[in-house]
Design a protein around this motif. Structure first.
Motif: not given
Length: 519
Positions: A282-294
């Motif tokens: 769960v802790a990875l989701m902000p990074l994962f979402l940001s990379c997908r949007a980027a």
């Protein structure tokens, strides 16, 4: 770059006569052309080579057509018919699957209505929220059976993504993306990558890096036979498709959130976690979402530079800026909180929890920990399978509440908000939940839903296809217990669910406002 002239093959596939006189509809992308004719769809890979994709020769296109069919049959076995050759006869005529010399290769598929694509449904405002729970379950099932790929992923795999985004911003984003914003997103993502690197590598070694879909957004999901079906996964680059399962899921969650469908995203998120029990990531989701949007910001900016039409170029540039803003936003999640929803079976706890979750905490909203689902997992049965009396013994119930509080603490440490959905009629269970919030130094809100016994019994009798096994006898047993001192906010749950949600949301906003002012 284009490596071969495919004009004769394209002209052949465009002719109605090639398809028994059926009208041909053509769909072009940068990497392929799809020809829709009658009951069939034929996908031709363009003879192109990019830094992330190589369709440069007929031999490579043949191999990758075979790979596309093999990989996508995992999720859409009835959709993918196989690979067919475009052959040239001795007299120069082309045929589909003829006896002549193969000159190119096609993926052959059953045709489906384009209106059944989830991006079309979302654009039309008809993407049913009821489809999201089965979609989340389908993705979880797919990930469980996908091949383990420890040769990819981890910190190195995500570094490849972050570095690629930075290079794309510099090369193609200068005309439309604010340089400081692009630099800020890259710098913050790199910082998060350093902080979370050990977790990423640990998950790779633990089997969470798999041969995933790789391009899991709404345009690659279709409603077939009333079932959400994933298709068109990535076959051409394992750096893209062999990744952490939550990074695969993040593309869909990001796409739904950007389209202003937060409830849809949150339901997918919660159903996926309920099925996969993947709390560790769960802790990875902000990074994962940001990379997908980027990634989408980069590709939109790149596509804009290739447009001759000024209006379309402007639309793509605006889209690139929107994606970049989202990539920045999700890297700065709000302070998490813990909400507990208690009450006897039939009081509407789960309806309230799922209604509240999208508006609380980091994207894609709060994680709902439902005691009924936890009980089924601990007993090793599917969520919808009925449990006998042995599943409701005092010892099992103690394990259920201990697991819920343990997971709540873990999620809060990861920076995400939690909603605990459990009866919680015992004072000790309520105290344990409150202690989790106090130990994490986050705001806590407890709500106790109340409704007359006949209403509770009627609601439980009407419930179908749900993880709860409660019926009228369970309601009577619960109400016979002494709930002790109830300090949680009492809510009249006899009114419509929308009214209950409105009251609780107002109270949550007030509590969070007070907590922020105290800080």
């Amino acid at each position: 770059m284009i490596t071969e002239d495919q004009t004769p093959v394209i002209e052949f596939l465009t002719r109605p006569s090639t398809h028994g006189g059926a009208t041909v509809e053509r769909i072009d992308t940068h990497a392929s052309i799809v020809f829709l004719a009658g009951a069939r769809a034929y996908k031709l890979k363009r003879a192109v080579r990019f830094d992330y994709l190589d369709f440069s020769t007929p031999e490579r296109r043949h191999a990758l057509c075979q790979a596309e069919v093999r990989l996508n049959r995992r999720t859409a076995p009835t959709l993918y018919r196989g690979v067919v050759a475009v052959t040239r006869q001795q007299d120069g005529r082309y045929e589909l699957g003829g006896a002549g010399t193969p000159v190119d290769w096609l993926v052959e598929m059953h045709r489906f209505p384009q209106e059944a694509l989830f991006d079309r449904l979302a654009a039309a405002g008809t993407l049913g929220v009821t489809l999201m729970s089965p979609l989340g379950a389908a993705i979880a099932d797919f990930h469980k059976s996908a091949e383990h790929r420890p040769d990819h992923g981890g910190k190195a795999g995500m570094s490849w993504v972050v570095d690629g985004n930075a290079a794309g911003f510099a090369e193609f984003g200068a005309a439309c993306l604010e340089r400081s914003a692009a630099h800020r997103v890259t710098a913050h993502a790199s910082s998060e990558l350093d902080r979370l690197g050990p977790l990423l590598d640990q998950r790779r070694e633990s089997g969470f890096v798999r041969q995933c879909h790789g391009d899991l957004h709404l345009r690659n999901i279709v409603l077939l036979d009333a079932t959400p079906t994933l298709f068109d996964g990535v076959e051409f680059n394992e750096e893209i498709s062999c990744t952490d399962v939550l990074y695969d899921l993040a593309f869909l969650l990001m796409d739904l959130w950007r389209r202003r469908l937060p409830r849809h995203a949150n339901i997918v998120w919660n159903r996926y976690l309920a099925e996969a029990a993947d709390i560790d990531g769960v802790a990875l989701m902000p990074l994962f979402l940001s990379c997908r949007a980027a990634v989408r910001a980069k590709t939109s900016a790149t596509a804009a530079q290739l447009q001759d039409d000024a209006q379309r170029r402007g639309e793509l540039e605006a889209l690139a800026r929107e994606y970049l803003a989202m990539a920045d936003l999700v890297l700065h999640p709000p302070t998490p909180c813990l909400v507990a929803v208690g009450g006897f079976s039939g009081s509407g706890k789960s309806t309230l929890a799922l209604g509240l979750a999208p508006s609380i905490g980091a994207v894609p909203g709060a994680i709902v920990l439902r005691s009924d689902e936890t009980r089924k997992r601990l007993c090793g049965v599917p969520l919808l399978q009925h449990l006998g009396p042995e599943g409701y013994s005092a010892s099992v119930s103690e394990r259920v509440y201990a697991t819920v509080t343990e997971h709540a603490a873990q999620i809060l440490r990861a920076g995400h908000s939690v909603i605990v959905d459990a009866v919680s009629f015992r004072p000790a269970d309520r105290d344990a939940i409150e202690h989790v919030a106090a130990a994490a130094s986050v705001p806590f809100m407890g709500f106790w839903l109340e409704a007359p016994e006949p209403m509770l019994m009627h609601r439980t009798a009407q419930r179908h296809g749900d993880a709860s096994d409660a019926d009228g006898s369970v309601v009577r047993t619960q109400r016979a217990h002494d709930t002790g001192d109830l300090r949680w906010c009492r809510i009249d749950a006899s009114v419509p669910a929308a009214s209950v949600l409105s009251v609780v949301m107002n109270r949550v906003r007030e509590r969070r406002h007070d907590a922020l002012n105290l800080d």
